[in-house]
Design an enzyme around this catalytic site. Structure first.
Site, PDB file in Angstrom:
ATOM      1  N   TYR A   1      45.440  48.959  71.453  1.00 45.67           N
ATOM      2  CA  TYR A   1      46.009  48.423  72.687  1.00 45.67           C
ATOM      3  C   TYR A   1      45.287  48.847  73.971  1.00 45.67           C
ATOM      4  O   TYR A   1      45.719  48.515  75.061  1.00 45.67           O
ATOM      5  CB  TYR A   1      47.499  48.751  72.788  1.00 45.67           C
ATOM      6  CG  TYR A   1      47.870  50.225  72.638  1.00 45.67           C
ATOM      7  CD1 TYR A   1      47.782  51.096  73.714  1.00 45.67           C
ATOM      8  CD2 TYR A   1      48.329  50.716  71.414  1.00 45.67           C
ATOM      9  CE1 TYR A   1      48.137  52.430  73.583  1.00 45.67           C
ATOM     10  CE2 TYR A   1      48.684  52.053  71.275  1.00 45.67           C
ATOM     11  CZ  TYR A   1      48.584  52.907  72.366  1.00 45.67           C
ATOM     12  OH  TYR A   1      48.936  54.216  72.226  1.00 45.67           O
TER      13      TYR A   1
ATOM     14  N   HIS B   1      50.016  58.294  71.591  1.00 40.72           N
ATOM     15  CA  HIS B   1      51.416  58.647  71.828  1.00 40.72           C
ATOM     16  C   HIS B   1      51.789  59.853  70.968  1.00 40.72           C
ATOM     17  O   HIS B   1      52.368  60.816  71.430  1.00 40.72           O
ATOM     18  CB  HIS B   1      52.345  57.476  71.512  1.00 40.72           C
ATOM     19  CG  HIS B   1      53.770  57.894  71.348  1.00 40.72           C
ATOM     20  ND1 HIS B   1      54.528  58.355  72.406  1.00 40.72           N
ATOM     21  CD2 HIS B   1      54.566  57.982  70.250  1.00 40.72           C
ATOM     22  CE1 HIS B   1      55.734  58.695  71.969  1.00 40.72           C
ATOM     23  NE2 HIS B   1      55.780  58.479  70.673  1.00 40.72           N
TER      24      HIS B   1
ATOM     25  N   ARG C   1      47.843  59.099  79.878  1.00 42.03           N
ATOM     26  CA  ARG C   1      47.978  59.710  78.556  1.00 42.03           C
ATOM     27  C   ARG C   1      46.691  59.505  77.787  1.00 42.03           C
ATOM     28  O   ARG C   1      46.521  58.492  77.113  1.00 42.03           O
ATOM     29  CB  ARG C   1      49.162  59.052  77.824  1.00 42.03           C
ATOM     30  CG  ARG C   1      49.705  59.864  76.657  1.00 42.03           C
ATOM     31  CD  ARG C   1      50.572  58.994  75.757  1.00 42.03           C
ATOM     32  NE  ARG C   1      49.763  58.038  75.027  1.00 42.03           N
ATOM     33  CZ  ARG C   1      50.174  56.840  74.635  1.00 42.03           C
ATOM     34  NH1 ARG C   1      51.393  56.428  74.900  1.00 42.03           N
ATOM     35  NH2 ARG C   1      49.364  56.030  73.966  1.00 42.03           N
TER      36      ARG C   1
END
Lengths: 325, 394
Positions: free
Chosen positions: B295, B286, B282
């Site tokens: 992160y 998100h 990805r």
């Protein structure tokens, strides 16, 4: 007409529905060859084949998820949850999916053909996990219909109507009455209206409202009251959602008093909703506070089941209190 | 009744032998290398120029759409967006291997599959602006598409719910005798939900013609895959449920296409589910509510940018002589213009009249909803300035 118990009436309704429409499919845990733990689906697999009546793996969320998909495809699923107490793994599928499918898709897709059958209620020494009455949780869910029959005749007519209604229906069966309630049921196809209450006894002094197995309790209490000169009107709500406020309110306008009774715990039970609506619509007609005779706000007890239940004596006492307020 | 013997297929051992994870090797199908050249001795799927270009252009369109809509969200024009950057091949090339009558039940990062089916730029915009022209009547957040004519089931936010639903939908297709299957998309995070396990098991036991397509993109919001599961990805679970399974390079359009095409044929012929685990990454956040810098590193993202699925297919097309780069770049600019123009036009379309608020809860609105609507309208008429989007059309 044939004499049937409530289970036989359910079984008969399922046979009628499956004969009438080949898209009707019945499934759940143990419902296949075995015919269900209560035998409500006896002989369906033998009659209609394994493709239309089948066992599922032991997964309530899976059963309802599968049923939702099947309904949205255009089939007519009748999914069984073995006990109402075990419906909660499927809560998300029912509340977020079944009930909202039509709304969220702007009416493009729906789960309207789905009927979920589940036994509910106590009085069978079933303890916490075979006795609950979870109707109020689902009554808080726009998009669902909730239907509860009181006897074999009602069970057949209401179940057939639920299967054919173009909205998802949670059909809750009073398991205490499965074999205990016996009555005349037409063998032919017939339906009874959803969303419509029925006055089972007319009277002038107080309106008593309940549904399902609790109707027997009201009848007994009403007989006791009659002996004391209190003439009660008794209403079977039949549909919890949408519910028939007109019939209840018309009755309250006439009697001036209302008592609602259910096995589920008092707090947040559906009686609260009825009471709130009736005080809003009939405030000036009320001659006493609306009485609720319900289960205690405890988990459903085993050893103290008799004490927990809103039995005819508790209802009788509440009738007298309300009438003599 | 026949006696059962559920031990009939169980072999015996006579020493304690605890089986370890990883004993079964589940390799990943890769046809095109990251630079776009096919592996040696590999069968490139039988895709003609038209289809190959459609896959390529759809992926490029989705990337343009994603870039533009993320920007539109930043400008406050829409409330939310969710991009599929880096994962375009997984949804577009799998959808390309299906037939139009197959049902798509997606999660929310499969705009590529929807675009491949022909969902127009205008339809994308109508949905994103929740306006009255949108098929779902503006009832869901941006990116929760649904289109009956395109056999694309309306998306729901709760994760994994579509998995057992896809099993049921496919069972219905089988019972109706349709030459059709259902494809169900989800991510590796959603595969932790109970519905995943319920859905795969039911599909296997009840013989449902469904493809479970997992985009293993490495992250569920911020949670990396290694904090999501300890087993060998999602593919290993398929085997446990008796589901035919394949793992593919999700950034390789041809691997995705070939696997999905074969999975469809098997599902239809054998009435059974097939699980495809597409390994991808990805590259996007998100959603527009997320910031990945908290992160993961730029270096990590950089490594995956080298495996970009669009560049990979583009390189192959160019080597093949099927790609007119000049023309493609002009088309890209046209796509950008079209997205921008439609965005500007559609954001002026009004939302549905207030009467729609009670429609589609049931087949027809029951008494209590009519009562509530009537009270609401009276109130709105009294305070029209408080409800500017709808009070003009009471």
């Amino acid at each position: 007409m044939a004499k049937m118990n409530l289970l036989q009436a359910i079984n008969n309704a399922l046979i009628t529905a499956m004969e009438d429409d080949e898209k009707v499919m019945v499934f759940g845990e143990d419902v296949g060859h075995f015919g269900g733990v209560f035998r409500a689906t006896s002989n369906l697999q033998q009659k209609f084949g394994r493709d239309r009546c089948f066992n599922t793996p032991l997964t309530e969320q899976g059963i309802i998820g599968f049923a939702n998909g099947l309904a949205s495809q255009g089939s007519v699923p009748v999914a069984e949850i073995q006990f109402g107490d075990y419906i909660f793994p499927a809560f998300d599928q029912i509340v977020n999916e079944t009930a909202k499918w039509r709304y969220r898709s702007g009416g493009q897709f729906s789960c309207g053909t789905l009927t979920i059958r589940t036994p509910y209620g106590g009085g069978i020494a079933g303890g916490h996990y075979h006795s609950q009455s979870p109707e109020a949780y689902f009554a808080h869910t726009p998009g669902m219909k909730i239907v509860i029959p009181r006897n074999p005749y009602q069970a057949k007519g209401l179940l057939l109507a639920s299967i054919r209604d173009d909205n998802p229906v949670l059909f809750m069966e009073p398991k205490r009455l499965y074999r205990a309630s016996v009555g005349d049921v037409p063998e032919d196809d017939f339906t009874l209206p959803l969303g419509k209450a029925e006055i089972t006894k007319s009277g002038s002094d107080i309106t008593l409202v309940a549904w399902g197995a609790q109707m027997e309790v009201l009848d007994k209490a009403s007989e006791l009251a009659q002996k004391e000169g209190i003439d009660a009107e008794v209403i079977d709500l039949r549909s919890i959602l949408p519910w028939d406020a007109d019939t209840v309110c018309e009755s309250v306008v006439k009697t001036g008093r209302l008592l609602i009774s259910h096995e589920a715990p008092l707090t947040g039970g559906f009686a609260s909703e009825i009471a709130a609506t009736v005080q809003d619509k009939c405030f000036l007609n009320l001659e006493s506070p609306i009485a609720r005779v319900c289960g205690l706000d405890t988990p459903y007890p085993l050893a103290h089941e008799k004490e927990y239940m809103p039995d005819h004596l508790k209802v009788f006492e509440a009738i007298k209190r309300t009438v003599h307020y | 009744m026949k006696d059962r013997n559920h031990l009939s297929n169980v072999g015996l051992v006579h020493e304690v032998s605890i089986i370890e994870n990883g004993l079964i090797d589940i390799p990943m199908l890769q046809i095109l290398q990251p630079d776009g050249t096919p592996h040696k001795k590999v069968t490139v799927p039988d895709i003609d120029q038209q289809l190959a270009l459609k896959i390529y252009r759809t992926m490029r369109f989705v990337r343009v759409l994603d870039e533009r809509m993320v920007a539109a969200q930043r400008q406050g024009r829409i409330s939310f967006y969710l991009a599929s950057t880096g994962e375009e091949a997984a949804s577009v090339a799998s959808a390309a291997a299906l037939e139009p009558q197959d049902m798509i039940m997606s999660q929310y990062r499969e705009q590529g599959a929807l675009a491949f089916r022909g969902y127009s730029t205008e339809a994308f915009m109508n949905q994103m602006f929740s306006n009255e022209k949108e098929a779902n009547k503006g009832r869901q957040m941006p990116i929760h598409y649904g289109d009956k004519a395109l056999n694309f089931m309306t998306i729901s936010s709760p994760l994994g719910t579509q998995i057992p639903q896809a099993s049921g939908y496919a069972y219905g297709q089988k019972m109706a005798g349709n030459e059709a299957i259902t494809i169900c998309y989800f991510g590796e995070g959603a595969a932790s939900e109970g519905d995943f396990h319920a859905g795969l098991n039911m599909a296997a036991v009840l013989h449902c013609p469904v493809i479970f397509f997992c985009r293993n993109n490495g992250y569920a919001i911020s949670t990396p895959a290694e904090e999501q599961f300890a087993g060998d990805g999602i593919a290993s679970r398929g085997l446990g449920y008796g589901v035919k399974t394949i793992r593919v390079d999700g950034n390789d359009s041809f691997a995705v296409y070939a696997a999905t095409q074969q999975a469809r044929a098997i599902a239809l012929k054998e009435n059974c589910p097939v699980l495809i685990e597409a390994m991808t990454y990805r590259l996007a956040a998100h959603s527009t509510s997320d910031d990945p810098t908290g992160y993961r590193s730029k270096e990590e993202e950089g490594k995956w940018q080298q495996k970009d699925p669009i560049a990979r297919l583009g390189a192959w097309l160019k080597n093949k002589g099927w790609l007119d780069e000049e023309q493609e770049n002009k088309d890209l600019e046209k796509m950008r213009q079209e997205v921008l123009q439609e965005l500007k036009r559609v954001e002026k379309v009004p939302i549905c009249k207030i009467d729609e608020i009670i429609e589609d809860v049931y087949d027809t609105p029951p008494w209590h909803l009519k009562e509530q609507l009537s009270e609401l309208k009276k109130h709105m008429a009294k305070y029209p300035e408080a409800y500017p989007k709808t009070s003009g059309r009471l």
